[in-house]
Design an enzyme around this catalytic site. Structure first.
Site, short mmCIF file in Angstrom:
data_model
loop_
_atom_site.label_atom_id
_atom_site.label_comp_id
_atom_site.label_asym_id
_atom_site.label_seq_id
_atom_site.Cartn_x
_atom_site.Cartn_y
_atom_site.Cartn_z
N SER A 250 2.10 -2.00 8.45
CA SER A 250 1.97 -3.30 9.09
C SER A 250 2.87 -4.79 8.76
CB SER A 250 0.50 -3.92 9.11
OG SER A 250 0.12 -4.06 7.87
N CYS A 337 -6.54 3.97 -4.18
CA CYS A 337 -5.85 3.04 -5.58
C CYS A 337 -7.23 2.04 -5.76
CB CYS A 337 -4.79 2.44 -5.39
SG CYS A 337 -4.72 1.26 -4.12
N1 SAH Z 1 3.15 3.58 -0.81
C1 SAH Z 1 3.45 2.59 -1.19
C2 SAH Z 1 2.53 1.45 -1.52
C3 SAH Z 1 1.50 1.03 -0.53
S1 SAH Z 1 0.76 -0.39 -0.55
C4 SAH Z 1 4.50 2.76 -2.37
O1 SAH Z 1 4.71 3.96 -2.79
O2 SAH Z 1 5.09 1.68 -2.87
C5 SAH Z 1 -0.03 -0.62 0.92
C6 SAH Z 1 0.78 -1.10 1.98
O3 SAH Z 1 -0.09 -1.02 3.03
C7 SAH Z 1 1.43 -2.66 1.95
O4 SAH Z 1 2.57 -2.54 2.25
C8 SAH Z 1 0.73 -3.13 3.17
O5 SAH Z 1 1.39 -4.21 4.06
C9 SAH Z 1 0.21 -2.14 4.18
N2 SAH Z 1 -0.71 -2.13 5.10
C10 SAH Z 1 -1.93 -2.51 4.81
N3 SAH Z 1 -2.81 -2.57 5.89
C11 SAH Z 1 -2.14 -1.86 6.82
C12 SAH Z 1 -2.41 -1.48 8.22
N4 SAH Z 1 -3.83 -1.60 8.69
N5 SAH Z 1 -1.41 -0.59 8.51
C13 SAH Z 1 -0.20 -0.41 8.29
N6 SAH Z 1 0.03 -0.97 6.98
C14 SAH Z 1 -0.84 -1.29 6.38
#
Ligand code: SAH
Length: 393
Positions: A250, A337
């Site tokens: 997002s 997590c």
């Molecule tokens: N998979 C990643 C870590 C994910 S952290 C890795 O391996 O590095 C979680 C991410 O989810 C963040 O970047 C945040 O911007 C995103 N996020 C949070 N809410 C969201 C939503 N409703 N839709 C899409 N992305 C979202």
């Protein structure tokens, strides 16, 4: 130094080496109550039991040692040395194809309140307690001594992790060096690390092993990396021979990060595309069967226990969308997590999603945090990352 005396019977968990003392366990505190100062902890009959950092709040003392010893530069150095030896044993430190690893994982390394991640020649140090913040310069000296020429820079990133009420006024910044080189290597892949503005210490080091596993499943598949952030899973999927990889987050900034990291490893690779979109919306609107490998790695839905019920519903809803849409024979990598969500609760949430979708779902792998995020056996609260690899018939 403070002296803290416990109420009768409140030393029991300390005898089992649990590193937290809750405020309700304290009978009285003697000495100047400067938040973050060291405290010698005594049982109700006055005998020594532990030394730790005192802080205002529900966790009043984070125990550093159960031995009556000075907590000084030599102490930090010994702790960091053991942490480094463990990382060498795991195979993540002193490894030519990997210079990205967690050197210190709080309670897991008997250093509650402290996180240190290594990115190439830069260590990113993060204090989660006022006590560790106060010790930051001692920690820098100890880190320099233990890491030697492995590191040139130490970036301190505690602006958002310290209690606001402590009014420490700290800013993020370099405590050693200051190189702008932000590229680190994980299993031979290169990543820009945004320690200045990024989440956590700039990268999710904890998914390294799970990203490697995904690489093994990626060949010939159409991959959706949902909640991609810096695109770790996407880059591994490309190396694994995916047919196409779509990264979704997002945050527009995350989309820039994933594009930059893909370009760093696979310049002009037409197999990859990134989209700034809400996960739930994307999953509802995407075509049936568009993907046969889906990664769901959302942010912690439950930051504390009160949010648990809604968090579990959120996990079910999210996984249900993936099960409904994935191509037959598809693979789902799904994670939580949230420390507040247990492995069993997460499994139940995913089970509910599977049952609602009516698909046949097999658990292929049960995943967890990697070895450089160790769990102190006396502190089960340290276990936070859990995941499943699922085969959806
Ligand atoms: N998979 C990643 C870590 C994910 S952290 C890795 O391996 O590095 C979680 C991410 O989810 C963040 O970047 C945040 O911007 C995103 N996020 C949070 N809410 C969201 C939503 N409703 N839709 C899409 N992305 C979202």
């Amino acid at each position: 130094m403070l002296t803290i005396t416990l109420k009768r019977g409140k030393d029991e968990s300390l005898r089992r080496f649990h590193p937290w003392i809750f405020s309700g366990a304290i009978q009285h505190i003697d000495g100047p109550q400067d938040e973050g100062s060291l405290a010698r902890v005594l049982t109700c009959d006055g005998s020594y039991i532990a030394t730790g950092h005192w802080q205002v709040g529900s966790i009043a003392v984070r125990v550093l040692t159960f031995t009556d010893e000075p907590v000084d530069g030599a102490f930090w150095q010994r702790r960091l040395q053991v942490a480094l030896e463990a990382r060498r044993a795991i195979g993540v430190a002193d490894n030519v194809s990997n210079d990205t690893f967690r050197l210190v994982h709080g309670e897991g390394d008997n250093l509650p309140g402290l996180v240190i991640d290594i990115y190439g020649k830069t260590a990113v140090m993060q204090a989660h307690s006022v006590g560790m913040h106060r010790c930051r310069y001692e920690l820098v000296e100890a880190l320099k001594a233990v890491m030697g020429d492995r590191i040139d820079n130490i970036f301190y990133k505690s602006e958002t992790t310290l209690p606001f009420k402590a009014e420490l006024g700290q800013e993020n910044g370099f405590l050693l060096g200051g190189s702008p080189d932000d590229v680190a290597m994980e299993n031979g892949l290169r990543f820009h690390i945004d320690w200045l503005r990024g989440q956590k210490t700039g990268f999710f080091v904890d998914q390294r092993d799970n990203r490697s596993l995904l690489e093994r499943y990626a060949k010939g598949r159409d991959v959706l990396n949902m909640f991609c952030y810096t695109g770790g899973f996407s880059v591994y999927a490309l190396r694994g021979g995916a047919r196409l990889v779509h990264s979704v987050d997002s945050s527009a900034k995350a989309v820039d990060l994933v594009n930059a990291n893909v370009a760093l490893n696979f310049p002009n690779d037409a197999r990859h595309e990134a989209f700034a979109e809400d996960a739930f919306r994307y999953l509802v609107e995407m075509a049936d069967g568009a993907y046969d490998l889906i990664v769901l790695d959302p942010p912690a839905f439950a930051k504390h226990k009160d949010a648990l019920h809604n968090a579990l519903k959120g996990y079910t809803r999210l996984n249900l969308r993936a099960f409904e849409k994935i191509r037959p024979g598809g693979i789902v990598f799904t994670f939580s997590c949230s420390q507040a969500v247990s492995k069993d609760q997460f499994r139940t949430a995913v089970f509910t999603a599977a049952a609602q979708s009516g698909r046949n779902v097999r658990i292929l792998h049960q995943l967890h945090q990697p070895a450089d995020h160790p769990v102190n056996i006396y502190h089960p609260e340290g276990e936070y990352l859990k995941g499943f690899v699922l085969f959806v018939e």
